[in-house]
Design a protein around this motif. Structure first.
Motif, mmCIF file in Angstrom:
data_model
loop_
_atom_site.group_PDB
_atom_site.id
_atom_site.type_symbol
_atom_site.label_atom_id
_atom_site.label_comp_id
_atom_site.label_asym_id
_atom_site.label_seq_id
_atom_site.Cartn_x
_atom_site.Cartn_y
_atom_site.Cartn_z
ATOM 1 N N ASN A 231 0.813 -1.213 0.000
ATOM 2 C CA ASN A 231 0.000 0.000 0.000
ATOM 3 C C ASN A 231 0.847 1.264 0.000
ATOM 4 O OD1 ASN A 231 -2.352 -1.476 0.024
ATOM 5 N ND2 ASN A 231 -2.591 -1.415 2.241
ATOM 6 N N THR A 232 2.025 1.207 0.612
ATOM 7 C CA THR A 232 2.880 2.393 0.682
ATOM 8 C C THR A 232 3.773 2.542 -0.535
ATOM 9 O OG1 THR A 232 4.522 1.101 1.943
ATOM 10 C CG2 THR A 232 2.910 2.410 3.204
ATOM 11 N N ALA A 233 3.832 1.510 -1.386
ATOM 12 C CA ALA A 233 4.688 1.590 -2.578
ATOM 13 C C ALA A 233 4.054 2.504 -3.621
ATOM 14 C CB ALA A 233 4.898 0.196 -3.159
ATOM 15 N N SER A 234 4.887 3.344 -4.245
ATOM 16 C CA SER A 234 4.413 4.238 -5.296
ATOM 17 C C SER A 234 4.318 3.476 -6.619
ATOM 18 C CB SER A 234 5.374 5.412 -5.443
ATOM 19 O OG SER A 234 6.644 4.959 -5.901
ATOM 20 N N PRO A 235 3.617 4.022 -7.611
ATOM 21 C CA PRO A 235 3.566 3.362 -8.931
ATOM 22 C C PRO A 235 4.963 3.123 -9.513
ATOM 23 C CG PRO A 235 1.898 5.071 -8.807
ATOM 24 C CD PRO A 235 2.726 5.197 -7.565
ATOM 25 N N LYS A 236 5.890 4.050 -9.253
ATOM 26 C CA LYS A 236 7.252 3.874 -9.750
ATOM 27 C C LYS A 236 7.933 2.705 -9.047
ATOM 28 C CE LYS A 236 11.536 6.444 -10.544
ATOM 29 N NZ LYS A 236 12.243 7.734 -10.362
ATOM 30 N N ASP A 237 7.701 2.552 -7.728
ATOM 31 C CA ASP A 237 8.264 1.422 -6.978
ATOM 32 C C ASP A 237 7.719 0.097 -7.509
ATOM 33 O OD1 ASP A 237 9.664 3.201 -5.435
ATOM 34 O OD2 ASP A 237 8.198 3.226 -3.808
ATOM 35 N N LEU A 238 6.424 0.046 -7.778
ATOM 36 C CA LEU A 238 5.816 -1.181 -8.285
ATOM 37 C C LEU A 238 6.346 -1.511 -9.679
ATOM 38 C CD1 LEU A 238 2.118 -0.606 -7.149
ATOM 39 C CD2 LEU A 238 3.793 -2.138 -6.120
ATOM 40 N N GLU A 239 6.540 -0.478 -10.490
ATOM 41 C CA GLU A 239 7.082 -0.711 -11.833
ATOM 42 C C GLU A 239 8.490 -1.290 -11.753
ATOM 43 O OE1 GLU A 239 8.044 1.777 -15.955
ATOM 44 O OE2 GLU A 239 7.317 2.831 -14.171
ATOM 45 N N GLY A 240 9.312 -0.744 -10.830
ATOM 46 C CA GLY A 240 10.670 -1.276 -10.654
ATOM 47 C C GLY A 240 10.658 -2.698 -10.145
ATOM 48 N N ALA A 241 9.747 -3.008 -9.199
ATOM 49 C CA ALA A 241 9.653 -4.368 -8.666
ATOM 50 C C ALA A 241 9.220 -5.346 -9.751
ATOM 51 C CB ALA A 241 8.682 -4.397 -7.493
ATOM 52 N N ASN A 242 8.323 -4.911 -10.647
ATOM 53 C CA ASN A 242 7.881 -5.776 -11.742
ATOM 54 C C ASN A 242 9.038 -6.101 -12.692
ATOM 55 O OD1 ASN A 242 5.267 -5.828 -10.782
ATOM 56 N ND2 ASN A 242 4.630 -4.059 -12.000
ATOM 57 N N ILE A 243 9.895 -5.105 -12.962
ATOM 58 C CA ILE A 243 11.060 -5.326 -13.843
ATOM 59 C C ILE A 243 12.030 -6.296 -13.186
ATOM 60 C CG2 ILE A 243 13.083 -4.208 -14.863
ATOM 61 C CD1 ILE A 243 11.355 -1.691 -15.229
ATOM 62 N N ARG A 244 12.272 -6.125 -11.885
ATOM 63 C CA ARG A 244 13.201 -7.021 -11.181
ATOM 64 C C ARG A 244 12.654 -8.444 -11.149
ATOM 65 N NH1 ARG A 244 12.744 -2.498 -7.553
ATOM 66 N NH2 ARG A 244 14.471 -1.038 -7.906
ATOM 67 N N TYR A 245 11.346 -8.571 -10.908
ATOM 68 C CA TYR A 245 10.748 -9.912 -10.855
ATOM 69 C C TYR A 245 10.833 -10.602 -12.210
ATOM 70 C CZ TYR A 245 7.333 -13.617 -10.131
ATOM 71 O OH TYR A 245 6.724 -14.832 -10.058
ATOM 72 N N LYS A 246 10.589 -9.866 -13.276
ATOM 73 C CA LYS A 246 10.672 -10.435 -14.622
ATOM 74 C C LYS A 246 12.097 -10.862 -14.947
ATOM 75 C CE LYS A 246 9.531 -9.407 -19.449
ATOM 76 N NZ LYS A 246 8.997 -8.375 -20.387
ATOM 77 N N THR A 247 13.056 -10.118 -14.403
ATOM 78 C CA THR A 247 14.475 -10.435 -14.674
ATOM 79 C C THR A 247 14.920 -11.697 -13.959
ATOM 80 O OG1 THR A 247 14.920 -8.064 -14.926
ATOM 81 C CG2 THR A 247 16.818 -9.518 -14.583
ATOM 82 N N ILE A 248 14.503 -11.874 -12.676
ATOM 83 C CA ILE A 248 14.991 -13.023 -11.898
ATOM 84 C C ILE A 248 14.104 -14.244 -12.037
ATOM 85 C CG2 ILE A 248 15.983 -11.419 -10.215
ATOM 86 C CD1 ILE A 248 13.736 -12.234 -8.283
ATOM 87 N N LEU A 249 12.942 -14.104 -12.714
ATOM 88 C CA LEU A 249 12.019 -15.223 -12.826
ATOM 89 C C LEU A 249 12.659 -16.458 -13.461
ATOM 90 C CD1 LEU A 249 9.166 -16.229 -12.288
ATOM 91 C CD2 LEU A 249 8.476 -15.325 -14.524
ATOM 92 N N PRO A 250 13.436 -16.327 -14.558
ATOM 93 C CA PRO A 250 14.089 -17.532 -15.134
ATOM 94 C C PRO A 250 15.021 -18.217 -14.141
ATOM 95 C CG PRO A 250 14.119 -15.729 -16.708
ATOM 96 C CD PRO A 250 13.674 -15.141 -15.400
ATOM 97 N N TYR A 251 15.704 -17.415 -13.282
ATOM 98 C CA TYR A 251 16.609 -18.008 -12.292
ATOM 99 C C TYR A 251 15.811 -18.746 -11.215
ATOM 100 C CZ TYR A 251 20.189 -15.006 -14.380
ATOM 101 O OH TYR A 251 21.054 -14.404 -15.245
ATOM 102 N N LEU A 252 14.687 -18.168 -10.840
ATOM 103 C CA LEU A 252 13.852 -18.814 -9.810
ATOM 104 C C LEU A 252 13.262 -20.114 -10.326
ATOM 105 C CD1 LEU A 252 11.934 -15.667 -8.466
ATOM 106 C CD2 LEU A 252 13.883 -16.821 -7.402
ATOM 107 N N GLU A 253 12.896 -20.138 -11.615
ATOM 108 C CA GLU A 253 12.301 -21.335 -12.211
ATOM 109 C C GLU A 253 13.367 -22.293 -12.755
ATOM 110 O OE1 GLU A 253 9.721 -19.845 -15.177
ATOM 111 O OE2 GLU A 253 8.135 -19.246 -13.772
ATOM 112 N N GLN A 254 14.658 -21.872 -12.632
ATOM 113 C CA GLN A 254 15.784 -22.668 -13.128
ATOM 114 C C GLN A 254 15.600 -23.022 -14.598
ATOM 115 O OE1 GLN A 254 16.216 -26.042 -10.524
ATOM 116 N NE2 GLN A 254 16.906 -24.797 -8.791
ATOM 117 N N SER A 255 15.178 -22.036 -15.339
ATOM 118 C CA SER A 255 14.981 -22.212 -16.776
ATOM 119 C C SER A 255 16.293 -21.966 -17.506
ATOM 120 C CB SER A 255 13.901 -21.244 -17.277
ATOM 121 O OG SER A 255 13.832 -21.279 -18.676
ATOM 122 N N GLU A 256 16.490 -22.635 -18.619
ATOM 123 C CA GLU A 256 17.694 -22.440 -19.420
ATOM 124 C C GLU A 256 17.606 -21.195 -20.297
ATOM 125 O OE1 GLU A 256 18.381 -25.903 -21.684
ATOM 126 O OE2 GLU A 256 18.712 -27.210 -19.942
#
Length: 898
Positions: free
Chosen positions: A341-366
């Protein structure tokens, strides 16, 4: 009503004392008249079951309870505000006793007793304050033991006992329910509707109303009331038109089983705790700690205060989920939600980019995507670590990817604790009081106090930040009172946030009110200034359409209410189901209540100083001035700054409009311009909403009222008793004068009381109900009283009363004195102004029957040629003769909600 009440009560094996108490209640008037305490909305409901009006003190509880009783066949009789009885109880060892008045006394097929309605929140508060009076028994039922007496029952009902969907449906179908004995459906129409329901089980109301056929909404709802169709009115909402229609209840059961199989269910996430010393719990979002447990009470402590609560009430709150224990899991979940709730739209946008970046590592995808070396491997590993840490702490790793920028900077309290407490105390005592001191002056005083206590005073900016921490509503209430704080308070809903405040159809909720118009008028004959007229408006809250209006020079009275309701019936042949009024005396008169009761209309009284309850009609008054009157010569805008008013600009000297002409153009503006112009509050025109409501909600022809001679007589006022005794040779005495008709020469009528009515616009005639019909009576002083209004007679009576009081000879004002005064020369001066005003009204309204048949029809032909959507009213202020203004020159500006 129960025919043989004594036999019925005896069959219930009641004691003689209990039977006597029931008989006493049935014959007694209400113990008190309900009133508003500033928050509740009282009123009256015309009960068809009881044959009289029932009072309610709250439209959210007691009114709804009345409706349920009215529909419930097991409820035989119910009485509001039954006679008071004494209750005795103890508070902390001290004996208390006082008279108690319950909300209702109810006689059901299998239950007889008193009934009290309260909100659950209020009961919890009262059980803590008076545990001996209100408590919860072992079955979780609220009780009031001191009120149970005479062998009769006493029960407490809460808002939890009400099904709001059911109540909303009943209010929507109320017109059909009240007229169920008069409903008639053509056999061909009935077969057509049943065929549609048979071929389309579960079809929605919206879809069935869109089918082109020989039936309409009235036919559909009539079949529903007659039991030929079925809608689950307990769980579905008819006014939303999404309720499903079935040929019978079995189709509904099959549909219900099908839907329930796909409903996601599961146990509620409740957190249990033990009632023991030191245990922490959460109640109303406040953390409490159990500091002691007695034999009957539990003592709780929060950060701000300490309280005691009965153990039975505590168990009830736990059972209802209002109190729950603390746990680490819940704290973690609340922390996760707080981070999002306290995160700004810019914070959420940055978190979405980071999550998309590390998702292959979390899923151990090649497939790691297209790496453009924008982010280093070390950064990715840091993000993954933050994600894993958040998973352990919060159960969700995503929040670990949110920006930590908010943690930067020194967030520690800069002020000493003693200085902070001193500042808060100073704000509460010196700023939040009725002196209304400015923040700057209070800060200067605070600086002096700080120096005396060896504190370094905080800056003015810091001081004002602490002032603004208090909610504005509470602060304004302390500084200016509750009236000034009202605009900053919470909005009041009708029943709850899911129930429309303005009803579900036209004529369900209507508002009526008066205002003095901002324009000076002159006499059409003498040119004399007659002053500012009064306008009475009747508006439908659902569609915002102006149903009717009445304009006159007389101050608001029951006559204004009577005439505007007449106009509504004449125009639409309908009467409001609920009428919202203010606390004025004219709305509490016997005449007004009689009109409403005869037409099964519920009256709601707006709380004093609560303009939001009447915002629909209050805004319309402002709109009338802004769009219409402020464009006319003689309007009184300038008088708001009276020091700027000179003789040349005084509205009294610029007045050129007569009441007759103002009525003509106001009719056009109200009915053809305002009603057909888009309303910013509803997004379309009031006329469109009105027509769509009739199409979907039904025209409700069964509730139509014929505007005939009988209706006009029934809307006339009567005496205080409603009857008058027929005196042989004289007739009946009404308002100090005798009225006679030859039908009184009947031995069976003489010396008997008959129902009477009189016409306030023509005191020369009256009406009496003789031999099952209304007959017209003429006054003994007909030649003097003919076409004289009740207002004129009251003026003459007050004038004579004052003269008698000042004279040495003490006597009562007689009818002869009044008629002699009316025919004297000296009466001409004191009554001339009133006569000119009455003459103007008489040019618009017929004595016995409301409007003449000509005004609307006379100007209709001109209206059709010149009504446009975007016009502005332009009148040459230099025009000396109002009759020179042509209707083609009148233009109006579009409506915008003020």
């Amino acid at each position: 009503m129960i025919k043989d009440i004594e036999r019925f009560l005896s069959s219930k094996q009641l004691s003689k004392e209990a039977i006597n108490e029931v008989m006493k209640i049935r014959l007694s008037d209400p113990a008190r008249k309900v009133r508003s305490g500033g928050k509740n909305v009282p009123g009256t409901y015309p009960s068809k079951k009881m044959g009289l009006t029932i009072q309610f003190e709250s439209h959210t509880l007691e009114l709804v309870a009345i409706i349920v009783k009215e529909i419930n066949s097991s409820v035989l009789e119910f009485y509001d505000q039954p006679p008071s009885f004494k209750i005795e109880y103890s508070i902390k060892g001290a004996n208390k006793g006082h008279l108690y008045t319950s909300d209702f006394f109810v006689i059901e097929e299998d239950w007889i007793g008193w009934e009290e309605w309260k909100t659950e929140e209020e009961l919890i508060r009262l059980s803590i304050k008076w545990p001996e009076r209100y408590s919860v028994d072992e079955f979780g039922v609220w009780r009031c033991p001191p009120a149970e007496k005479y062998g009769l029952s006493f029960r407490i009902r809460t808002d939890k006992d009400l099904n709001q969907k059911y109540i909303r449906n009943v209010r929507f179908l109320e017109d059909f329910i009240l007229k169920s004995n008069e409903l008639y459906i053509d056999d061909n129409v009935k077969r057509e509707i049943l065929k549609v329901a048979t071929l389309n089980p579960g079809i929605t109301l919206k879809n069935i109303l869109e089918i082109e056929g020989n039936f309409n909404a009235d036919d559909l709802y009539s079949l529903l009331i007659l039991g030929e169709l079925y809608i689950d009115i307990i769980n579905e909402v008819i006014p939303d038109y999404s309720a499903r229609v079935y040929i019978n209840k079995e189709y509904k059961k099959a549909y219900r089983n099908m839907v329930s199989s796909s409903v996601k269910g599961g146990p509620e996430n409740t957190i249990s705790f033990k009632t023991q010393f030191g245990e922490k719990l959460l109640w109303d979002d406040i953390e409490w700690e159990i500091i002691n447990i007695g034999s009957r009470n539990v003592y709780l402590k929060s950060a701000e205060n300490t309280t005691e609560i009965p153990i039975t009430t505590l168990d009830y709150l736990v059972k209802e989920g209002k109190i729950k224990g603390f746990s680490k899991i819940e704290t973690v979940q609340n922390g996760e939600i707080e981070l999002l709730n306290t995160a700004s739209p810019k914070d959420l946008e940055g978190a979405n980019i980071r999550y998309k970046t590390i998702l292959p590592y979390l899923e151990q995808s090649e497939n790691f995507g297209d790496k453009k070396e924008v982010v280093t491997e070390r950064t990715i590993y840091n993000w993954i670590k933050s994600y894993r840490d958040a998973e352990k702490e919060y159960g969700n790793g995503y929040v670990g990817l949110l920006s930590k920028e908010y943690k930067k900077g020194n967030k520690t309290q800069r002020l000493e604790d003693d200085l902070q407490k001193l500042m808060e105390k100073f704000i509460h005592e010196s700023y939040e009081d009725l002196k209304q001191s400015t923040m700057r002056s209070v800060h200067r005083k605070f600086e002096q106090v700080c120096y005396k206590n060896n504190f370094d005073p905080p800056s003015y900016y810091t001081f004002t930040k602490n002032i603004h921490k208090t909610p504005k509503h509470e602060q304004v209430k302390k500084r200016k009172g509750y009236k000034a704080a009202y605009s900053n308070g919470e909005f009041s809903w009708f029943l709850n946030s899911e129930t429309p405040r303005h009803g579900d159809r036209v004529f369900e909720i209507c508002h009526i009110d008066h205002t003095q118009l901002d324009i000076e008028l002159i006499c059409s004959i003498t040119g004399e200034n007659l002053g500012r007229p009064w306008l009475t408006l009747l508006i439908d809250a659902y569609s915002r359409i102006i149903l009717a209006f009445y304009i006159s020079f007389d101050a608001p009275s029951y006559r204004s209410n009577m005439m505007v309701l007449r106009e509504c019936v004449k125009k639409y042949s309908r009467f409001p189901s609920t009428l919202v009024v203010d606390g004025g005396k004219d709305f509490n008169s016997v005449y007004f209540d009689t009109i409403l009761s005869r037409n099964y209309c519920t009256k709601k009284i707006r709380p004093g100083s609560k303009p939001r309850y009447g915002s629909v009609i209050e805004r319309l008054f402002g709109t009338t001035n802004q769009m219409f009157l402020y464009n006319l010569a003689g309007n009184t805008q300038i008088t708001k700054n009276v020091r700027q008013v000179s003789k040349s600009v005084n509205p009294r000297n610029l007045a050129i409009w007569t009441l007759e002409k103002l009525y003509e153009y106001l009719s056009r503006w109200a009915y053809d311009i305002y009603n057909k112009t888009e309303h910013s509050g509803i997004g379309t025109t009031p006329q469109n909403i009105y027509e769509n409501s009739l199409l979907k909600g039904g025209e409700r022809k069964a509730t139509r009222i014929a505007y005939d001679e009988l209706f006009r007589i029934l809307t006339l006022p009567s005496t205080k008793k409603g009857t008058a005794k027929v005196i042989p040779g004289y007739g009946v005495k009404i308002n100090r004068f005798y009225y006679w008709d030859s039908s009184f020469r009947n031995g069976s009528i003489e010396n008997r009381s008959v129902l009477v009515r009189y016409d306030p616009f023509n005191m020369g005639i009256a009406y009496a109900y003789v031999n099952k019909r209304w007959i017209e009576l003429k006054s003994e002083k007909y030649n003097v009283l003919k076409n004289r209004t009740e207002k004129e007679l009251n003026i003459a009576f007050q004038e004579l009363k004052t003269r008698v009081k000042l004279s040495e000879r003490k006597t009562n004002v007689t009818a002869k004195m009044i008629t002699d005064f009316l025919t004297s020369l000296e009466a001409e001066e004191s009554l001339l102004s009133q006569r000119l005003k009455d003459r103007a009204i008489r040019n618009l309204y017929v004595v016995e029957g409301g409007l003449k048949e000509s005004p609307d029809e006379k100007i209709q032909s001109n209206y059709e040629e010149v009504v446009n959507e975007n016009f502005k009213l332009v009148v040459d202020n230099t025009t000396d003769n109002i009759n020179e203004i042509k209707i083609e020159d009148i233009e109006f500006e579009p409506y915008e909600e003020l």
